[in-house]
Design a protein around this motif. Structure first.
Motif, PDB file in Angstrom:
ATOM      1  N   ALA A  68       9.273  -1.650  -6.063  1.00  0.00           N
ATOM      2  CA  ALA A  68       8.410  -2.840  -6.669  1.00  0.00           C
ATOM      3  C   ALA A  68       7.270  -3.701  -5.866  1.00  0.00           C
ATOM      4  O   ALA A  68       6.489  -4.208  -6.214  1.00  0.00           O
ATOM      5  CB  ALA A  68       9.489  -3.633  -7.232  1.00  0.00           C
ATOM      6  N   PHE A  69       7.652  -3.550  -4.503  1.00  0.00           N
ATOM      7  CA  PHE A  69       6.701  -4.282  -3.542  1.00  0.00           C
ATOM      8  C   PHE A  69       6.006  -3.538  -2.476  1.00  0.00           C
ATOM      9  O   PHE A  69       4.914  -4.070  -2.174  1.00  0.00           O
ATOM     10  CB  PHE A  69       7.774  -5.288  -2.574  1.00  0.00           C
ATOM     11  CG  PHE A  69       8.231  -6.377  -3.351  1.00  0.00           C
ATOM     12  CD1 PHE A  69       7.543  -7.649  -3.402  1.00  0.00           C
ATOM     13  CD2 PHE A  69       9.414  -6.394  -3.770  1.00  0.00           C
ATOM     14  CE1 PHE A  69       8.046  -8.706  -4.086  1.00  0.00           C
ATOM     15  CE2 PHE A  69       9.805  -7.544  -4.636  1.00  0.00           C
ATOM     16  CZ  PHE A  69       9.426  -8.696  -4.688  1.00  0.00           C
ATOM     17  N   SER A  70       5.844  -2.204  -2.736  1.00  0.00           N
ATOM     18  CA  SER A  70       5.443  -1.301  -1.884  1.00  0.00           C
ATOM     19  C   SER A  70       3.843  -1.362  -1.957  1.00  0.00           C
ATOM     20  O   SER A  70       2.786  -1.035  -1.082  1.00  0.00           O
ATOM     21  CB  SER A  70       5.790  -0.012  -1.569  1.00  0.00           C
ATOM     22  OG  SER A  70       5.813   0.594  -2.844  1.00  0.00           O
ATOM     23  N   GLY A  71       3.262  -1.736  -2.955  1.00  0.00           N
ATOM     24  CA  GLY A  71       1.964  -1.724  -3.525  1.00  0.00           C
ATOM     25  C   GLY A  71       1.083  -2.810  -3.008  1.00  0.00           C
ATOM     26  O   GLY A  71      -0.187  -3.153  -2.781  1.00  0.00           O
ATOM     27  N   PHE A  72       2.025  -3.841  -2.243  1.00  0.00           N
ATOM     28  CA  PHE A  72       1.203  -5.036  -1.794  1.00  0.00           C
ATOM     29  C   PHE A  72       1.004  -4.972  -0.355  1.00  0.00           C
ATOM     30  O   PHE A  72       0.474  -5.786   0.278  1.00  0.00           O
ATOM     31  CB  PHE A  72       2.068  -6.283  -2.092  1.00  0.00           C
ATOM     32  CG  PHE A  72       2.335  -6.628  -3.635  1.00  0.00           C
ATOM     33  CD1 PHE A  72       1.245  -7.177  -4.166  1.00  0.00           C
ATOM     34  CD2 PHE A  72       3.481  -6.248  -4.365  1.00  0.00           C
ATOM     35  CE1 PHE A  72       1.305  -7.287  -5.461  1.00  0.00           C
ATOM     36  CE2 PHE A  72       3.638  -6.585  -5.676  1.00  0.00           C
ATOM     37  CZ  PHE A  72       2.497  -7.176  -6.134  1.00  0.00           C
ATOM     38  N   GLY A  73       1.604  -3.956   0.269  1.00  0.00           N
ATOM     39  CA  GLY A  73       1.157  -3.889   1.648  1.00  0.00           C
ATOM     40  C   GLY A  73       2.576  -3.074   2.434  1.00  0.00           C
ATOM     41  O   GLY A  73       3.561  -2.709   2.189  1.00  0.00           O
ATOM     42  N   ALA A  74       2.105  -3.138   3.805  1.00  0.00           N
ATOM     43  CA  ALA A  74       3.215  -2.351   4.928  1.00  0.00           C
ATOM     44  C   ALA A  74       4.580  -3.370   4.806  1.00  0.00           C
ATOM     45  O   ALA A  74       4.493  -4.543   5.129  1.00  0.00           O
ATOM     46  CB  ALA A  74       2.578  -2.279   6.072  1.00  0.00           C
ATOM     47  N   ILE A  75       5.437  -2.716   4.551  1.00  0.00           N
ATOM     48  CA  ILE A  75       6.909  -3.110   4.573  1.00  0.00           C
ATOM     49  C   ILE A  75       7.787  -2.808   5.596  1.00  0.00           C
ATOM     50  O   ILE A  75       7.663  -1.700   6.269  1.00  0.00           O
ATOM     51  CB  ILE A  75       7.593  -2.883   3.192  1.00  0.00           C
ATOM     52  CG1 ILE A  75       7.126  -3.358   1.970  1.00  0.00           C
ATOM     53  CG2 ILE A  75       9.098  -3.276   3.372  1.00  0.00           C
ATOM     54  CD1 ILE A  75       7.637  -2.903   0.661  1.00  0.00           C
TER      55      ILE A  75
END
Length: 106
Positions: free
Chosen positions: A46-53
């Motif tokens: 859900a969040f990986s498309g926003f940047g480096a995790i």
């Protein structure tokens, strides 16, 4: 619009490409409103498309989590972008709340 998360991931699934290094301050997000079946992998997706995790964790066992988790980005600008985009979205049957994580005082 209602976002439908990916189907629950298999227990053996791994999260690819977690970023190494030391994250900037202000990059750890608290996500509440998670459905019980969601896993670390679902939260990563859900969040990986926003940047480096740097790290991701759903609190509680798979299939019966506690309804919240954490995602830590490497960079504050990416965390802010993710928070602005996802906070208040209905994901599945619940509305997610995404806020900066504040450590409890001792």
């Amino acid at each position: 619009p209602v976002y439908q998360p990916p189907a629950p991931a298999a227990a053996a699934a791994v999260i690819p490409n977690l970023a190494g290094g030391v994250p900037e301050d202000g990059t750890n997000l608290h996500i509440s409103g998670l459905e019980p079946h969601l896993t670390d992998v679902n939260l990563y997706q859900a969040f990986s498309g926003f940047g480096a995790i740097s790290s991701v964790a759903v609190m509680g066992p798979p299939g019966n989590n506690k309804g919240f988790g954490f995602v830590q980005f490497m960079y504050a600008v990416e965390a802010q972008r993710a928070m602005a985009a996802v906070n208040g979205l209905q994901i599945g049957s619940r509305v997610w709340s995404v806020t900066p994580h504040k450590k409890k005082s001792a």
